[in-house]
Design an enzyme around this catalytic site. Structure first.
Site, mmCIF file in Angstrom:
data_model
loop_
_atom_site.group_PDB
_atom_site.id
_atom_site.type_symbol
_atom_site.label_atom_id
_atom_site.label_comp_id
_atom_site.label_asym_id
_atom_site.label_seq_id
_atom_site.Cartn_x
_atom_site.Cartn_y
_atom_site.Cartn_z
ATOM 1 N N VAL A 295 41.249 40.865 26.869
ATOM 2 C CA VAL A 295 40.717 39.453 26.751
ATOM 3 C C VAL A 295 40.193 38.985 25.276
ATOM 4 O O VAL A 295 40.867 37.844 24.891
ATOM 5 C CB VAL A 295 39.340 39.146 27.671
ATOM 6 C CG1 VAL A 295 38.952 37.639 27.557
ATOM 7 C CG2 VAL A 295 39.862 39.286 29.187
ATOM 8 N N ALA B 133 38.832 19.740 19.165
ATOM 9 C CA ALA B 133 37.627 20.125 19.053
ATOM 10 C C ALA B 133 36.829 19.282 17.965
ATOM 11 O O ALA B 133 35.648 19.134 18.103
ATOM 12 C CB ALA B 133 37.407 21.440 18.744
ATOM 13 N N LYS C 278 30.805 38.007 34.726
ATOM 14 C CA LYS C 278 30.399 37.484 36.132
ATOM 15 C C LYS C 278 29.276 38.229 36.529
ATOM 16 O O LYS C 278 28.387 37.985 37.180
ATOM 17 C CB LYS C 278 31.729 37.447 37.090
ATOM 18 C CG LYS C 278 32.257 38.536 37.334
ATOM 19 C CD LYS C 278 33.839 38.497 37.108
ATOM 20 C CE LYS C 278 34.134 38.990 35.756
ATOM 21 N NZ LYS C 278 35.549 38.942 35.495
ATOM 22 N N GLU D 83 33.318 29.712 31.799
ATOM 23 C CA GLU D 83 34.477 29.611 32.508
ATOM 24 C C GLU D 83 35.239 30.684 32.725
ATOM 25 O O GLU D 83 35.945 30.784 34.145
ATOM 26 C CB GLU D 83 35.392 28.403 31.734
ATOM 27 C CG GLU D 83 36.444 27.902 32.500
ATOM 28 C CD GLU D 83 36.040 27.129 33.644
ATOM 29 O OE1 GLU D 83 35.527 25.821 33.413
ATOM 30 O OE2 GLU D 83 36.548 27.561 34.817
ATOM 31 N N VAL E 264 34.789 33.129 36.288
ATOM 32 C CA VAL E 264 35.245 33.000 37.406
ATOM 33 C C VAL E 264 36.658 32.420 37.686
ATOM 34 O O VAL E 264 37.129 31.438 36.962
ATOM 35 C CB VAL E 264 34.424 31.734 38.410
ATOM 36 C CG1 VAL E 264 34.804 31.750 39.877
ATOM 37 C CG2 VAL E 264 32.851 32.176 38.254
ATOM 38 N N ILE F 72 41.728 29.686 35.771
ATOM 39 C CA ILE F 72 41.698 28.319 36.694
ATOM 40 C C ILE F 72 40.382 27.640 36.121
ATOM 41 O O ILE F 72 39.252 28.392 36.001
ATOM 42 C CB ILE F 72 41.577 28.635 37.895
ATOM 43 C CG1 ILE F 72 42.704 29.470 38.607
ATOM 44 C CG2 ILE F 72 41.332 27.210 39.111
ATOM 45 C CD1 ILE F 72 42.433 29.916 40.017
ATOM 46 N N GLY G 170 48.759 48.794 37.029
ATOM 47 C CA GLY G 170 47.802 48.301 35.921
ATOM 48 C C GLY G 170 47.083 47.074 36.641
ATOM 49 O O GLY G 170 46.348 46.486 36.080
ATOM 50 N N LYS H 65 31.492 36.213 41.637
ATOM 51 C CA LYS H 65 32.112 34.887 41.533
ATOM 52 C C LYS H 65 31.662 34.068 42.407
ATOM 53 O O LYS H 65 31.384 32.724 42.053
ATOM 54 C CB LYS H 65 33.533 35.113 41.555
ATOM 55 C CG LYS H 65 34.204 36.041 40.318
ATOM 56 C CD LYS H 65 35.571 36.357 40.572
ATOM 57 C CE LYS H 65 36.093 37.247 39.434
ATOM 58 N NZ LYS H 65 37.303 37.924 39.759
ATOM 59 N N GLY I 76 43.883 38.699 33.100
ATOM 60 C CA GLY I 76 44.806 38.866 32.091
ATOM 61 C C GLY I 76 44.486 38.246 30.773
ATOM 62 O O GLY I 76 43.627 37.512 30.775
HETATM 63 N N1 HSE Z 1 39.245 42.537 38.609
HETATM 64 C C1 HSE Z 1 39.433 41.097 38.620
HETATM 65 C C2 HSE Z 1 40.440 40.689 39.839
HETATM 66 C C3 HSE Z 1 39.603 40.353 37.407
HETATM 67 O O1 HSE Z 1 41.243 41.597 40.263
HETATM 68 O O2 HSE Z 1 40.657 39.640 40.144
HETATM 69 C C4 HSE Z 1 38.458 40.137 36.705
HETATM 70 O O3 HSE Z 1 37.465 39.457 37.436
#
Ligand code: HSE
Length: 436
Positions: free
Chosen positions: A14, A33, A105, A129, A132, A136, A187, A205, A302
């Site tokens: 990330v 911004a 989270k 943001e 969760v 989205i 993965g 979440k 992702g």
């Molecule tokens: N491991 C989580 C998922 C992603 O599979 O949605 C990160 O919260």
């Protein structure tokens, strides 16, 4: 105006996504911004990799304290994860007067009350943001877009790994263990996928969503958490024959008695849009009294989808950094002095419908015995499926769908059904939501 200065804690998937998207879209982001957003310092234990990823464009250190203690940094982005060192660093950044953006989270679901209080006292923002449903903008929607509404419930597919596993189990008719291995190979699932498959990640979440939907403190310890490890391909098939799909849902619902906060496999009607969210995708359905149902769909994980959420928080903070703290959006959507103390209900008090699978001897009167137990417990039957015994077998499955009832009624009825001499083994119970 000079750019706002950002320090990154952790440059894994990330973090690298955030660095790349900020760089790629810097002009567009600056126009939104009102000033530039620059990552000026990155802390990561793997400094060689961090230097390579950032192309020598910012200072790289291996001690995160150098970032949170740096007086030139305005915003700290925490992408370390977990609630050990990450908690210490976030609290230290806040104490040093820095705004924080986090995708963590677990940290906020367990320690949110302490962290938001510290931020409130210090007059800084903690934005989450990315915590969760990845890309989205569900926090934005709940906290701001739907602020006219009395939110009634939120139900989400908020874990991509388990949704991928359930989709594959249904499509391929495979069992849980086989698909989990495939998910790891591709993965999607971590080497240790416990938090995903046991429902813990989704519960983190759901806890955050319950707080901002209803203005209650984050209370992960009150959430009912159940994963998908016990789900069989047989139940997925029977559910399908009855017109339902099984999804791992995170549910937060307001009732007269209190808040339901729960994560568990759930039958939902196959015709609902959310039932058709497949693979690793996420979706959240929100029911507000004014707007009705709204549905949010997208990638829940992702590099760049999550970076999209992190950067949206950076833009928000950049715009509001010079505003008086009381003119900013409250962390948990409601003003801190206007939080509700409505309790989170124990699972026994939750009201929902049920799928029950009972393995029975193929004998006269078996069905009558079961329906009598349910009637005694004031549980009304909505639908039923009885299978022919397989060739050469003297037992078979009866599947019952119930109307809504309290969990404690079903607990009592299941205990009595399991004690019937004609019933073999344990009753399989899966909750069912119409999401209408
Ligand atoms: N491991 C989580 C998922 C992603 O599979 O949605 C990160 O919260």
């Amino acid at each position: 105006m000079k750019p706002i200065r950002v320090g990154l804690l952790g440059i894994g998937t990330v973090g690298a996504g955030t660095f790349n998207v900020l760089k790629r879209n810097q002009e567009e982001i600056r126009r939104r911004a009102g000033r530039g957003i620059e990552i000026v310092m990155v802390a990561d234990l793997d400094t060689a990799r961090a230097t390579e990823l950032t192309g020598g464009q910012c200072e790289v250190v291996n001690d995160a304290n150098l970032v949170v203690d740096n007086p030139d940094i305005d915003i700290v982005v925490e992408l370390i994860g977990g609630y050990g060192i990450a908690k210490t660093l976030v609290l230290k950044a806040i104490a040093n007067g820095k705004h924080v953006v986090t995708a963590n989270k677990a940290l906020l679901a367990l320690h949110g009350t302490e962290i938001f209080r510290a931020a409130q006292e210090k007059g800084v923002m903690v934005a989450f943001e990315a915590a969760v449903a990845g890309g989205i903008p569900i926090i934005k929607a709940l906290r701001e877009g739907l602020s006219a509404n009395r939110i009634e419930w939120v139900a989400g597919i908020i874990n991509g790994t388990t949704n991928f596993i359930l989709s594959e189990m249904r499509d391929q008719g495979l069992d849980f263990d086989t698909v989990l291995k495939e998910a790891q190979r591709l993965g999607y699932a971590e080497a240790d996928p416990t938090f995903d498959i046991e429902g813990v990640d989704a519960a983190h979440k759901a806890t955050l969503m319950s707080a901002i939907a209803f203005g209650i403190p984050v209370q992960f310890d009150r959430a009912h958490v159940e994963g998908i490890t016990k789900l069989s391909a047989t139940d997925i098939r029977y559910a399908e024959q009855l017109g339902y799909r099984i999804k791992l849902l995170g549910i937060a619902r307001r009732t007269a008695a209190g808040i339901e906060l729960r994560v568990h496999p759930t039958l939902i009607p196959a015709r609902r849009l959310i039932a058709n969210v497949e693979g690793a995708m996420n979706a959240v359905l929100v029911q507000g009294d004014a707007v009705g149902a709204t549905l949010y769909y997208g990638k829940g994980a992702g590099a760049e989808p999550t970076a999209s959420a992190v950067i949206a928080d950076l833009v928000d903070i950049t715009r509001l950094a010079t505003a008086d703290p009381e003119h900013r959006v409250p962390h948990l959507a409601f003003q801190p002095d206007a939080m509700s103390d409505i309790p989170v209900l124990p699972m026994s008090e939750v009201t929902t419908s049920y799928y029950l699978r009972v393995c029975v001897a193929d004998q006269l009167g078996v069905l009558a015995d079961i329906t009598r137990v349910l009637a005694d417990a004031t549980i009304s039957i909505d639908a039923m499926l009885q299978k022919e015994p397989d060739e050469g077998k003297d037992h078979t499955d009866i599947i019952l769908l119930t109307h809504q009832t309290q969990e404690k009624n079903v607990d009592a009825a299941i205990a009595r059904i399991e004690a019937l001499p004609t019933v073999q083994g344990k009753v399989t119970r899966i909750r069912l939501e119409q999401l209408a």
